[in-house]
Design an enzyme around this catalytic site. Structure first.
Site, PDB file in Angstrom:
ATOM      1  N   HIS A   1     -11.095  -3.148   3.060  1.00  0.00           N
ATOM      2  CA  HIS A   1     -11.070  -2.834   4.492  1.00  0.00           C
ATOM      3  C   HIS A   1     -11.851  -1.568   4.826  1.00  0.00           C
ATOM      4  CE1 HIS A   1      -8.175  -0.284   2.639  1.00  0.00           C
ATOM      5  NE2 HIS A   1      -8.063   0.429   3.728  1.00  0.00           N
ATOM      6  N   ASP A   2     -12.390  -0.881   3.833  1.00  0.00           N
ATOM      7  CA  ASP A   2     -13.175   0.335   4.086  1.00  0.00           C
ATOM      8  C   ASP A   2     -14.676   0.100   3.893  1.00  0.00           C
ATOM      9  OD1 ASP A   2     -10.881   1.891   4.498  1.00  0.00           O
ATOM     10  OD2 ASP A   2     -10.701   2.333   2.351  1.00  0.00           O
TER      11      ASP A   2
ATOM     12  N   ASP B   1       0.862  -1.173   0.000  1.00  0.00           N
ATOM     13  CA  ASP B   1       0.000   0.000   0.000  1.00  0.00           C
ATOM     14  C   ASP B   1       0.906   1.232   0.000  1.00  0.00           C
ATOM     15  OD1 ASP B   1      -2.505   1.466   0.484  1.00  0.00           O
ATOM     16  OD2 ASP B   1      -3.190  -0.439   1.333  1.00  0.00           O
TER      17      ASP B   1
ATOM     18  N   GLU C   1      -6.302   4.004  -5.941  1.00  0.00           N
ATOM     19  CA  GLU C   1      -7.601   4.201  -5.294  1.00  0.00           C
ATOM     20  C   GLU C   1      -8.105   5.555  -5.765  1.00  0.00           C
ATOM     21  OE1 GLU C   1      -9.763   4.219  -0.923  1.00  0.00           O
ATOM     22  OE2 GLU C   1      -7.863   5.241  -1.192  1.00  0.00           O
TER      23      GLU C   1
ATOM     24  N   ASP D   1      -2.904   4.594  -2.342  1.00  0.00           N
ATOM     25  CA  ASP D   1      -3.965   5.072  -1.460  1.00  0.00           C
ATOM     26  C   ASP D   1      -4.396   6.508  -1.777  1.00  0.00           C
ATOM     27  OD1 ASP D   1      -5.323   4.527   1.271  1.00  0.00           O
ATOM     28  OD2 ASP D   1      -4.366   6.462   1.621  1.00  0.00           O
TER      29      ASP D   1
HETATM   30  C1  GLC Z   1      -7.904   5.151   1.954  1.00  0.00           C
HETATM   31  C2  GLC Z   1      -7.776   3.883   2.773  1.00  0.00           C
HETATM   32  C3  GLC Z   1      -8.427   4.112   4.097  1.00  0.00           C
HETATM   33  C4  GLC Z   1      -7.717   5.231   4.809  1.00  0.00           C
HETATM   34  C5  GLC Z   1      -7.646   6.476   3.934  1.00  0.00           C
HETATM   35  C6  GLC Z   1      -6.629   7.423   4.459  1.00  0.00           C
HETATM   36  O1  GLC Z   1      -9.206   5.448   1.641  1.00  0.00           O
HETATM   37  O2  GLC Z   1      -8.302   2.806   2.068  1.00  0.00           O
HETATM   38  O3  GLC Z   1      -8.445   2.959   4.895  1.00  0.00           O
HETATM   39  O4  GLC Z   1      -8.393   5.527   5.983  1.00  0.00           O
HETATM   40  O5  GLC Z   1      -7.276   6.194   2.612  1.00  0.00           O
HETATM   41  O6  GLC Z   1      -5.342   6.934   4.231  1.00  0.00           O
END
Ligand code: GLC
Ligand code: CA
Length: 559
Positions: A325-326, A98, A256, A199
């Site tokens: 995980h979100d 990540d 992402e 991310d």
């Molecule tokens: C992304 C991650 C999430 C995190 C956020 C801040 O959305 O998937 O889990 O809280 O970024 O890094």
């Protein structure tokens, strides 16, 4: 389209804190992941996406990094990481990390310097502004609720944080920052990792001048974060990142990309010049009924997924997923985690798995892990949900009302420890107290049971993975949608040269009938996967589909 290893791969996301604890301290760790590699290999996984393991004070479970080139001590050491990487490679798998570079932790040395004085060399590495009218510089809100600015009393300015107050945003406008990040990325790539999940990358550019958000009452309501998401000018940073790092290695990257639209697909994931090999887009995840009455808008789901499937045809590559995980657990959100737990988990799996793109499985999804319902906010860990709880309580909303949202949508639903077996703590940890509660349904839902049961969700996933690898049509074939207007059947075909595949899913709890969308194929052994017993292996004139039934056929085009 060019064939590449990452288009043929199946990825599995490991959230290390909740995967396997190797030393009995109640926290998952790197050695724990290494211990479970044979399980992943046997399932058929090619690529492991490891959520952050870098040094971090864990305000947001590792998404707040205080040293990009060190390992979080709770998770182990750099030697443990190197061993994991070797063991992954020894099994013919790959590992992607990540990459969290929109922000760092406030405990990162860069931020400690930056905050120390207005004159510090690294002051401009973060986003510092004077307040306005006795408050923050503008009305932007954090994705984790509350203002996106935190006041620093020492230097009498505010710093920006799109996420928690302990996640200050890096200032990408400063070339020294970009340079430092590029060097760090190359350091990891030189170590031999196989790529990155990048991310929150659509947030790195902010609108110049920091104007107020248009709707001051509910800043988070549509349009969502227009000044801090996919802002024009981001292309400069992303092309540079790609050119100075990713381009020089045989790796895979998945961004992402919240807020990126299909119209921008060429720039983001175009086969030729895209910043990433693929992106996670989130449009389809909002399409379920948040009132909890389980009415999924199947037509809207078809429209959204089909838009991305057809929009990228011949141009770029999709990342396919229902969980991470979100997100809350898919079987609880989109399916029925009670009467039709097994059927709906399998149907949801096959629905997205055979589309065109690289499928991702989130840990526990392959055994149908469900949402959890802990009674108190104190049982929860997620900084986003805890902020939400306290702010909404102050706004006068009731405990019941807020908890209902957390129970159905909270990110912690997917962060309970992995359910390996029916021993205490689900085999996740030998410790009496784990860092976060285990879902009480682990005696029923766990890996050990499902390995032994040939009709389990686990075995269905294993078959899906094997089938996708056997049939190039399921990897490279063109996607077409059928019965677009049908309110509860999702059916699509894939086509490659002389082969076709038909995936037909009943997304409802009622029996549904439907004529064949591809012609009647009486003779032949075309049924390759199903979640009910079906004796006829040909393609019928009319389908009669049981609740959440799914069938996958592969057949010659001209038969
Ligand atoms: C992304 C991650 C999430 C995190 C956020 C801040 O959305 O998937 O889990 O809280 O970024 O890094
Ligand atoms: Ca541990």
């Amino acid at each position: 389209m060019a064939k590449t290893w990452w288009k043929e791969a199946v990825c599995y996301q490991v959230y290390p804190r909740s995967f396997q604890d190797s030393n009995g301290d109640g926290v998952g760790d790197i050695k724990g992941v290494t211990q479970r590699l044979d399980y992943l290999k046997d399932l058929g996984i090619d690529v492991i996406w490891l959520s952050p393991v870098y040094q971090s004070p864990n305000d947001d479970n590792g998404y707040d990094i205080s040293d990009y080139q060190a390992i979080m001590s709770e998770f182990g050491t750099m030697d443990d990481f190197d061993e994991l990487l070797r063991e992954v490679h020894a099994r013919g798998m790959k590992l992607i990390m990540d990459l969290v570079i929109n922000h760092s932790s406030d405990e990162h040395a860069w931020f400690i310097e930056s905050r120390s004085s207005r004159k510090n060399d690294k002051r401009d590495w973060y986003i510092w502004r004077d307040g306005k009218d006795g408050g923050p510089p503008n009305n932007w809100e954090s994705i984790f609720s509350g203002p996106a600015w935190e006041y620093d009393i020492e230097t009498d300015q505010y710093y920006m944080h799109i996420f928690s107050t302990k996640q200050p945003d890096l200032n990408w406008e400063n070339f020294e920052v970009r340079d430092a990040l590029h060097n760090m990325v190359n350091w990891w790539l030189d170590k031999g990792i196989d790529g990155f999940r990048v991310d929150a990358i659509s947030h790195i550019k902010k609108t110049e001048g920091f104007p107020d958000m248009p709707n001051p009452d509910r800043h988070q309501v549509v349009p969502c974060f227009p000044h801090m998401m996919n802002v024009k000018g981001i292309e400069v940073f992303l092309s540079e990142l790609k050119k100075k790092t990713f381009d020089n290695y045989d790796i895979m990257t998945v961004g992402e990309a919240n807020g990126v639209r299909i119209e921008e697909a060429d720039e983001w994931v175009g086969e030729e010049k895209g910043y990433f090999n693929m992106i996670f887009q989130f449009e389809h995840l909002g399409l379920w009924n948040k009132n909890g009455d389980k009415q999924v808008d199947v037509r809207a789901l078809k429209e959204t997924l089909t838009k991305w499937q057809q929009g990228l045809e011949g141009r770029g590559w999709n990342a396919l997923f229902f969980e991470n995980h979100d997100q809350a657990r898919s079987v609880s959100t989109w399916g029925n985690d009670k009467e039709y737990w097994k059927e709906s988990a399998k149907m949801l799996g096959a629905l997205y798995f055979f589309m065109k793109g690289t499928p991702y499985i989130y840990q526990g999804q392959e055994i149908g892990m469900t949402n959890v319902k802990f009674p108190s906010i104190e049982d929860y860990d997620d900084v986003g949900m805890r902020n939400f709880y306290y702010i909404e309580t102050a706004n006068g909303r009731s405990h019941e009302e807020i908890m209902n949202i957390i129970w159905s949508q909270g990110r912690d639903n997917s962060r309970t420890p992995m359910q390996w077996d029916s021993s205490p703590n689900a085999g996740f940890s030998a410790n009496g107290s784990t860092w976060f509660g285990v879902n009480p349904n682990y005696p029923q839902i766990n890996v050990e049971h499902q390995l032994q049961d040939p009709t389990s969700i686990y075995h269905f996933y294993k078959q899906m993975i094997a089938l996708r690898k056997q049939e190039p049509v399921l990897q490279y074939g063109r996607y077409d949608i059928h019965f677009r207007e049908h309110p509860s059947i999702y059916t699509y075909t894939r086509e490659l040269e002389d082969t076709r595949a038909l995936i037909i899913c009943n997304f409802s709890e009622e029996v549904q009938t439907l004529p064949t969308p591809v012609g009647h194929l009486r003779e032949g052994d075309y049924l390759r996967l199903a979640n009910y017993d079906v004796s006829d292996k040909g393609i019928p004139q009319d389908f009669v589909l049981q609740p959440y039934e799914v069938r996958v056929y592969v057949f010659p085009k001209h038969s």
